[in-house]
Design a protein around this motif. Structure first.
Motif, PDB file in Angstrom:
ATOM      1  N   UNK A  10     -16.100 -16.669  -5.690  1.00  0.00           N
ATOM      2  CA  UNK A  10     -16.135 -15.400  -4.960  1.00  0.00           C
ATOM      3  C   UNK A  10     -16.764 -14.328  -5.848  1.00  0.00           C
ATOM      4  N   UNK A  11     -17.812 -13.694  -5.357  1.00  0.00           N
ATOM      5  CA  UNK A  11     -18.442 -12.630  -6.136  1.00  0.00           C
ATOM      6  C   UNK A  11     -17.546 -11.424  -6.276  1.00  0.00           C
ATOM      7  N   UNK A  12     -16.857 -11.068  -5.203  1.00  0.00           N
ATOM      8  CA  UNK A  12     -15.919  -9.950  -5.197  1.00  0.00           C
ATOM      9  C   UNK A  12     -14.884 -10.221  -4.113  1.00  0.00           C
ATOM     10  N   UNK A  13     -13.616 -10.068  -4.451  1.00  0.00           N
ATOM     11  CA  UNK A  13     -12.541 -10.215  -3.475  1.00  0.00           C
ATOM     12  C   UNK A  13     -11.994  -8.826  -3.152  1.00  0.00           C
ATOM     13  N   UNK A  14     -12.301  -8.364  -1.953  1.00  0.00           N
ATOM     14  CA  UNK A  14     -11.814  -7.073  -1.471  1.00  0.00           C
ATOM     15  C   UNK A  14     -10.485  -7.346  -0.775  1.00  0.00           C
ATOM     16  N   UNK A  15      -9.380  -7.010  -1.422  1.00  0.00           N
ATOM     17  CA  UNK A  15      -8.067  -7.399  -0.898  1.00  0.00           C
ATOM     18  C   UNK A  15      -7.600  -6.513   0.251  1.00  0.00           C
ATOM     19  N   UNK A  16      -8.043  -5.254   0.270  1.00  0.00           N
ATOM     20  CA  UNK A  16      -7.522  -4.306   1.245  1.00  0.00           C
ATOM     21  C   UNK A  16      -6.240  -3.637   0.814  1.00  0.00           C
ATOM     22  N   UNK A  17      -5.754  -3.951  -0.378  1.00  0.00           N
ATOM     23  CA  UNK A  17      -4.537  -3.297  -0.866  1.00  0.00           C
ATOM     24  C   UNK A  17      -4.812  -1.821  -1.178  1.00  0.00           C
ATOM     25  N   UNK A  18      -3.774  -1.019  -0.997  1.00  0.00           N
ATOM     26  CA  UNK A  18      -3.878   0.418  -1.266  1.00  0.00           C
ATOM     27  C   UNK A  18      -2.633   0.884  -2.017  1.00  0.00           C
ATOM     28  N   UNK A  19      -2.685   2.137  -2.494  1.00  0.00           N
ATOM     29  CA  UNK A  19      -1.465   2.731  -3.018  1.00  0.00           C
ATOM     30  C   UNK A  19      -0.611   3.217  -1.851  1.00  0.00           C
ATOM     31  N   UNK A  20       0.510   3.866  -2.151  1.00  0.00           N
ATOM     32  CA  UNK A  20       1.432   4.269  -1.089  1.00  0.00           C
ATOM     33  C   UNK A  20       0.825   5.296  -0.137  1.00  0.00           C
ATOM     34  N   UNK A  21      -0.189   6.008  -0.611  1.00  0.00           N
ATOM     35  CA  UNK A  21      -0.850   7.007   0.233  1.00  0.00           C
ATOM     36  C   UNK A  21      -2.033   6.430   1.000  1.00  0.00           C
ATOM     37  N   UNK A  22      -2.260   5.123   0.859  1.00  0.00           N
ATOM     38  CA  UNK A  22      -3.361   4.496   1.566  1.00  0.00           C
ATOM     39  C   UNK A  22      -4.698   4.592   0.877  1.00  0.00           C
ATOM     40  N   UNK A  23      -4.704   4.945  -0.410  1.00  0.00           N
ATOM     41  CA  UNK A  23      -5.951   5.104  -1.143  1.00  0.00           C
ATOM     42  C   UNK A  23      -6.275   3.850  -1.945  1.00  0.00           C
ATOM     43  N   UNK A  24      -7.549   3.658  -2.301  1.00  0.00           N
ATOM     44  CA  UNK A  24      -7.905   2.522  -3.155  1.00  0.00           C
ATOM     45  C   UNK A  24      -7.136   2.573  -4.465  1.00  0.00           C
ATOM     46  N   UNK A  25      -6.839   1.404  -5.001  1.00  0.00           N
ATOM     47  CA  UNK A  25      -6.046   1.343  -6.220  1.00  0.00           C
ATOM     48  C   UNK A  25      -6.576   0.269  -7.158  1.00  0.00           C
ATOM     49  N   UNK A  26      -6.454   0.529  -8.465  1.00  0.00           N
ATOM     50  CA  UNK A  26      -6.734  -0.498  -9.466  1.00  0.00           C
ATOM     51  C   UNK A  26      -5.483  -0.814 -10.276  1.00  0.00           C
ATOM     52  N   UNK A  27      -4.316  -0.505  -9.702  1.00  0.00           N
ATOM     53  CA  UNK A  27      -3.059  -0.802 -10.375  1.00  0.00           C
ATOM     54  C   UNK A  27      -2.915  -2.314 -10.544  1.00  0.00           C
ATOM     55  N   UNK A  28      -2.497  -2.789 -11.726  1.00  0.00           N
ATOM     56  CA  UNK A  28      -2.367  -4.231 -11.957  1.00  0.00           C
ATOM     57  C   UNK A  28      -1.481  -4.898 -10.897  1.00  0.00           C
ATOM     58  N   UNK A  29      -1.992  -5.963 -10.323  1.00  0.00           N
ATOM     59  CA  UNK A  29      -1.257  -6.686  -9.295  1.00  0.00           C
ATOM     60  C   UNK A  29      -1.411  -6.118  -7.904  1.00  0.00           C
ATOM     61  N   UNK A  30      -2.099  -4.976  -7.782  1.00  0.00           N
ATOM     62  CA  UNK A  30      -2.285  -4.363  -6.461  1.00  0.00           C
ATOM     63  C   UNK A  30      -3.704  -3.857  -6.285  1.00  0.00           C
ATOM     64  N   UNK A  31      -4.638  -4.440  -7.008  1.00  0.00           N
ATOM     65  CA  UNK A  31      -6.004  -3.945  -6.984  1.00  0.00           C
ATOM     66  C   UNK A  31      -6.643  -4.096  -5.600  1.00  0.00           C
ATOM     67  N   UNK A  32      -7.394  -3.066  -5.218  1.00  0.00           N
ATOM     68  CA  UNK A  32      -8.152  -3.145  -3.976  1.00  0.00           C
ATOM     69  C   UNK A  32      -9.290  -4.154  -4.103  1.00  0.00           C
ATOM     70  N   UNK A  33      -9.933  -4.184  -5.253  1.00  0.00           N
ATOM     71  CA  UNK A  33     -11.075  -5.073  -5.485  1.00  0.00           C
ATOM     72  C   UNK A  33     -10.808  -5.922  -6.723  1.00  0.00           C
ATOM     73  N   UNK A  34     -10.994  -7.243  -6.586  1.00  0.00           N
ATOM     74  CA  UNK A  34     -10.836  -8.179  -7.694  1.00  0.00           C
ATOM     75  C   UNK A  34     -12.153  -8.902  -7.940  1.00  0.00           C
TER      76      UNK A  34
END
Length: 394
Positions: free
Chosen positions: A9-33
Motif C-alpha cells: 500500500x502506497x498510503x493507507x488513509x484510515x479516516x481516523x480523526x481526533x475528538x473534534x473530527x480533525x486529521x490526526x497524527x497521534x500514535x495509534x490513531x493516525x489519519x494517514x499511514x
C-alpha cells in the motif's frame, strides 16, 4: 472465512480523526499511514499496522504502491426519478437563475414511470457510484409527492440501501398549489403512514418556494412520532431559519448550508449537528459555494455528499465533489476526503463505515494513485481502480 492481507500500500488513509473530527497524527490513531498493511477477515477489518508486522493470512494481495482509503459515504442523494432536465441546466448556464420549481417537472415524469423503470434507473446510478468508490449511500424520495408514489419510491430505494429518507416535503405539488397547509396534512398523515415502513429518515426542504420553519417542524415531529430520525435541507437558496431549526431539534445533519450567518455557525458548533455540504449543486447552479473553511475553523463537523438529482446537481461522483471542495471551499485534500468518508458516516449516524480500523466494515477503495491527494490533484480522472464492499472486490 478467508483472511486477506492487502500489502504494498502506497498510503493507507484510515479516516481516523481526533475528538473534534480533525486529521490526526497521534500514535495509534493516525489519519494517514505509510508502509502499512491491512487485513480483512470476512466482511470486517481485522488488523492494520506496519507492513513488516502483518500477521499470517490465507491470501495476500500486493497493491503495488496504490493508495487505500475508506469507501465514500454519500449521505445525500435523490436517485429515484424519471426523466432529465438538461434543458434547465443549459438555461442556467445561459444566465437564468435556479429556483426549486423545476422539481415539479421531475414529479410528472416519475409518476408516469413504472416500478421497473424506476428500479432500473436507480440501479444504473448506483453502479456509477460504486465504480467511483461510494460504498454506503442514502437515497431520498421526493419526486412522487403522492401517497402511492412516495411509498413506491422508497420501496425502490430500499432495494439498494437501508439509508432511505422520506422527503414528501420536497415541494408542494401542482394539485395542492392553492392549499399548502392541506398538503402538509397529507405528508404528516396518510403519506407518512405509507412511507414509514420503507424509511429510516424523514426530511424537509426548508426554503423559500418550498416549506417554512413551522411546516418543516411539523413534518419532522410527525416523523419522530413513528420512529423516523430527522434531517433537513436548509439555507441553500438564501438565508433562512432551517439551520438553526435543525440544531434546535438536535438533528444528526443539516444539508446545503450555503448561506450562513454567525448565529447559524454558532448553533452548528454548539449542537454537534453535521453540516453536509454539496458543492456539486453550486457547480451546477452557479450559486456561491459554502464556506467550508469557516465551518471547520469554528469546530463544526462537516460532511461532503453528491446530492445526485436530475435538476440542481446531476453528478454521482463523490471524487468530483472532493475536488470542488478543495478548489472552491477552502478544504485541504485530507479534510475533504475525511468529510466524504468519516464525515458522511457521522451524518448517517453510522459507526461501522467511513473509517478503516479493526471491527469496522471492510468497505474500501483502491486508487490508481499513490495518495488520496490525487483525488483533487487530478480532477475528473477515473482514479478508483477497485471498490471493495464487505471485504469483497466488485
Amino acid at each position: 472465512m478467508t483472511s486477506t492481507l492487502l500489502t504494498g500500500i502506497g498510503e493507507l488513509f484510515t479516516g481516523r480523526t481526533d475528538e473534534a473530527g480533525r486529521p490526526t497524527d497521534a500514535p495509534g490513531a493516525e489519519t494517514v499511514l505509510r508502509d502499512a498493511a491491512l487485513v480483512l477477515d470476512g466482511d470486517r477489518v481485522a488488523w492494520l499496522g506496519p507492513a513488516a508486522e502483518a500477521p499470517a493470512v490465507d491470501l495476500a494481495v500486493d497493491l503495488a504502491g496504490r493508495a487505500v482509503l475508506p469507501g465514500f459515504v454519500d449521505s445525500h442523494s435523490h436517485l429515484v426519478f424519471a426523466g432529465e432536465r438538461s434543458a434547465e441546466f443549459a438555461a442556467r448556464m445561459a444566465g437564468e437563475s435556479y429556483a426549486a420549481g423545476g422539481i415539479r417537472t421531475t414529479v410528472a415524469a416519475t409518476r408516469a414511470a413504472s416500478d421497473e423503470q424506476l428500479t432500473a434507473h436507480v440501479a444504473a446510478l448506483v453502479a456509477e457510484m460504486r465504480a467511483q468508490g461510494t460504498t454506503t449511500l442514502e437515497i431520498k424520495s421526493g419526486y412522487g409527492l403522492s401517497v402511492h408514489d412516495e411509498a413506491r419510491s422508497l420501496a425502490v430505494a430500499r432495494q439498494f440501501t437501508t439509508e432511505t429518507t422520506f422527503l414528501g416535503a420536497h415541494v408542494v405539488p401542482a394539485e395542492h398549489a392553492e392549499d399548502p397547509a392541506g398538503y402538509v396534512d397529507l405528508v404528516t398523515g396518510p403519506m407518512l403512514a405509507a412511507a414509514a415502513p420503507h424509511a429510516r429518515w424523514i426530511d424537509a426542504f426548508c426554503e423559500r418556494g418550498a416549506f417554512d420553519a413551522d411546516q418543516a417542524r411539523a413534518v419532522l415531529a410527525a416523523g419522530a412520532e413513528v420512529g423516523l430520525a430527522g434531517r433537513l435541507h436548509a439555507n441553500q437558496l438564501g438565508p433562512g431559519p432551517g439551520v438553526q431549526l435543525a440544531c434546535e431539534l438536535g438533528l444528526v445533519a443539516v444539508d446545503h448550508c450555503t448561506y450562513l450567518d454567525d448565529a447559524d455557525v454558532d448553533a452548528l458548533r454548539g449542537s454537534g449537528t453535521v453540516a453536509t455540504l454539496l458543492p456539486g449543486v453550486e457547480f451546477s447552479t452557479r450559486q456561491p459555494y459554502p464556506d467550508a473553511r469557516r465551518l471547520l475553523d469554528a469546530g463544526v463537523r462537516v460532511a461532503l455528499a453528491s446530492d445526485c438529482n436530475p435538476g440542481s446537481c446531476f453528478t454521482s461522483s463523490v471524487p468530483f465533489c472532493v475536488a470542488l471542495a478543495v478548489r472552491e471551499m477552502g478544504m485541504t485534500p485530507t479534510e475533504a476526503v475525511l468529510a466524504a468518508t468519516a464525515g458522511g458516516a457521522r451524518a448517517l449516524a453510522r459507526d461501522d463505515v467511513g473509517v478503516l480500523e479493526p471491527g469496522r466494515r471492510a468497505d474500501l477503495v483502491v486508487l490508481e494513485a499513490p495518495s488520496h491527494v490525487h483525488l483533487a490533484y487530478r480532477p475528473g480522472v477515473p482514479l478508483v481502480r477497485r471498490t471493495w464492499i464487505g471485504g469483497r472486490p466488485l
